[in-house]
Design a protein around this motif. Structure first.
Motif, short mmCIF file in Angstrom:
data_model
loop_
_atom_site.label_atom_id
_atom_site.label_comp_id
_atom_site.label_asym_id
_atom_site.label_seq_id
_atom_site.Cartn_x
_atom_site.Cartn_y
_atom_site.Cartn_z
N THR A 8 -8.75 -5.88 -6.16
CA THR A 8 -8.31 -5.05 -7.28
C THR A 8 -8.58 -5.81 -8.58
O THR A 8 -9.06 -5.24 -9.54
N GLN A 9 -8.27 -7.10 -8.60
CA GLN A 9 -8.60 -7.94 -9.75
C GLN A 9 -9.38 -9.14 -9.23
O GLN A 9 -9.04 -9.70 -8.20
N GLY A 10 -10.41 -9.55 -9.97
CA GLY A 10 -11.19 -10.71 -9.56
C GLY A 10 -12.36 -10.29 -8.69
O GLY A 10 -12.32 -9.29 -7.98
N GLN A 11 -13.44 -11.06 -8.78
CA GLN A 11 -14.66 -10.76 -8.04
C GLN A 11 -14.50 -11.06 -6.56
O GLN A 11 -13.55 -11.73 -6.15
N VAL A 12 -15.46 -10.57 -5.76
CA VAL A 12 -15.50 -10.92 -4.34
C VAL A 12 -16.23 -12.25 -4.22
O VAL A 12 -17.45 -12.32 -4.29
N ASN A 13 -15.49 -13.33 -4.13
CA ASN A 13 -16.09 -14.64 -3.89
C ASN A 13 -15.06 -15.54 -3.22
O ASN A 13 -13.89 -15.16 -3.08
N VAL B 87 -8.15 -21.63 -9.69
CA VAL B 87 -9.57 -21.93 -9.57
C VAL B 87 -10.37 -20.63 -9.71
O VAL B 87 -11.43 -20.61 -10.32
N GLY B 88 -9.85 -19.55 -9.13
CA GLY B 88 -10.49 -18.24 -9.24
C GLY B 88 -9.88 -17.45 -10.39
O GLY B 88 -9.22 -18.01 -11.28
N ASP B 89 -10.10 -16.12 -10.36
CA ASP B 89 -9.63 -15.31 -11.49
C ASP B 89 -8.75 -14.15 -11.07
O ASP B 89 -8.74 -13.10 -11.71
N THR B 90 -7.97 -14.34 -9.98
CA THR B 90 -7.08 -13.25 -9.56
C THR B 90 -5.70 -13.38 -10.19
O THR B 90 -5.24 -14.48 -10.52
N HIS C 157 -10.22 -3.04 4.00
CA HIS C 157 -9.98 -4.29 3.29
C HIS C 157 -11.10 -5.26 3.62
O HIS C 157 -10.93 -6.17 4.42
N ALA C 158 -12.26 -5.05 3.00
CA ALA C 158 -13.48 -5.73 3.44
C ALA C 158 -13.98 -6.76 2.44
O ALA C 158 -15.12 -7.19 2.51
N ASP C 159 -13.13 -7.19 1.49
CA ASP C 159 -13.59 -8.09 0.43
C ASP C 159 -13.18 -9.54 0.68
O ASP C 159 -12.84 -10.27 -0.25
N GLY C 160 -13.20 -9.96 1.93
CA GLY C 160 -12.88 -11.34 2.28
C GLY C 160 -11.54 -11.43 2.98
O GLY C 160 -10.77 -10.46 3.04
N TRP C 161 -11.27 -12.59 3.51
CA TRP C 161 -10.03 -12.79 4.26
C TRP C 161 -9.78 -14.29 4.34
O TRP C 161 -10.62 -15.12 3.95
#
Lengths: 255, 255
Positions: free
Chosen positions: A82-87, A125-128, A32-36
């Motif tokens: 799974t949905q939304g970019q890594v940001n 604000v994001g796209d998840t 699970h390396a796409d942010g925290w």
């Protein structure tokens, strides 16, 4: 899929031990390396940290591991997109204000085709899918109550709302407003209530043990909720599918 | 009274040099020791750090000094409590979401008898005059526009709103939504625009210099806004009393 960690206590407690193990899943012992992110209530105030770097490498996570922030309500999340970019704007937990209180939400799962129109005062604000679901919950809470409801009333409302989202996919989530911790499981969530007499615990994800008896008083109560058990020598209670539990002062309320 | 620091750039830039000097005012070179905070936009996302410890001693401030978070819009605040207790919920900057964007606000000054009824969707979590003013501004913005307005439109609205608050006391503030930095002065605020050819700068509050030419490219533009000048060898332009300026891509717009 992501991982969730929540803590609820009757006295401000630091989460460094649990977080040390949990953060390893952010890229080291798991993928699970796409942010925290992590949020700590202090009274009505909130410390909120998010980072799009893997938790196992993040300088901010290193601060959390070393700086014992004491809190009665903590929610943390490590992300596998799974949905939304890594940001940054897609990192959980998300925060909104309603009725003069902060509300913190984190989600593990994947909601397909759940994009209800948001006609209220909360917009992502994001796209998840997760933040969209949070904004919908906040909108529905605002319609259902005139001010901050009691814990019991809010639990009833969440018991009506959660299944409406859960039918669209996997919806494990945690929510807190600084009064209680609500946790809902579709698939994976388990919890433990630690109380006197306290014992030693050994982390599953790192070679680290702690003797809670040395760091607690006999009246302390701490509940920890997590996607999969954090320790190898304690008994964690799994949530049933569709179960919503509320934790107050370190205890799971019976209903 | 408190102190404010804002940065606006055309390329993500770290604020470590300015913050190193600014943080010294949080209890060491000045007496603003009742907490501090900083917010960094990264695209639409936000990193938000608050701490009720003095900035000069805070482990979180130490992280900011050492970890070069790059951002185009930064707002920081160190607090000398005039209204409201010393606790986390009273630390600036404050954050709210509107129209799917985060809005960040910090205030220096003291507003007497400015407690308009808040009939909208924004309510203070703490008990400061500052957060009350921010919630009122957000409420009025929500009434004045149907969605995120252009920078020019928002500037016009803020030019109408700011004097209505400023007549109640000292109202130096900074606001950003990740598109621009708005700064308003009642009393003390000054700014500098750094651009090619870059020079050396020496901090006023700490024995530290930097040669910006070594850390920049010729197209970089950086505007820094602060309560009192941060450096001893540069020319800072003071705001006029009642002046609202908007900074975009590291430049002060002419009107």
């Amino acid at each position: 899929m992501c991982q969730l960690l929540g803590m609820n206590c009757n006295t401000p407690t630091d989460v460094t031990f649990s977080f040390a193990g949990f953060a390893q899943r952010g890229g080291r012992t798991d993928h699970h390396a796409d942010g925290w992110g992590i949020a700590f209530f202090e009274d009505r105030g909130l410390r909120h940290f998010v980072d799009h770097q893997p938790a196992c490498e993040s300088p901010v996570a290193e601060l959390i591991r070393r700086y014992p922030i004491k809190s009665q309500h903590v929610i943390s999340h490590i992300r596998k997109a799974t949905q939304g970019q890594v940001n940054l704007q897609n990192c959980h937990p998300f925060v909104r204000e309603l009725w003069g209180r902060y509300w913190v939400f984190a989600h593990n799962g994947d909601l397909k085709d759940f994009r209800p129109r948001l006609h209220g005062n909360f917009h992502p604000v994001g796209d998840t899918d997760s933040e969209h679901a949070f904004c919908w919950i906040m909108q529905e809470l605002a319609k259902s109550h005139a001010g901050v409801p009691s814990i019991e009333e809010l639990t009833l409302t969440l018991r009506e709302l959660a299944p409406q989202i859960a039918r669209h996919g996997t919806f494990n989530f945690m929510l807190s407003n600084g009064q209680a911790l609500w946790a809902h499981a579709s698939t994976h969530l388990c919890y433990i209530e630690r109380k006197h007499p306290f014992n030693q615990a050994h982390l599953a994800d790192e070679d680290m043990s702690i003797d809670f008896a040395r760091h607690t008083t006999p009246t302390d109560r701490v509940a920890v909720v997590v996607t999969t058990p954090l320790t190898t020598n304690e008994t964690w209670t799994p949530f049933a599918s569709g179960e919503l539990k509320v934790f107050v002062d370190g205890c799971a309320l019976s209903r």
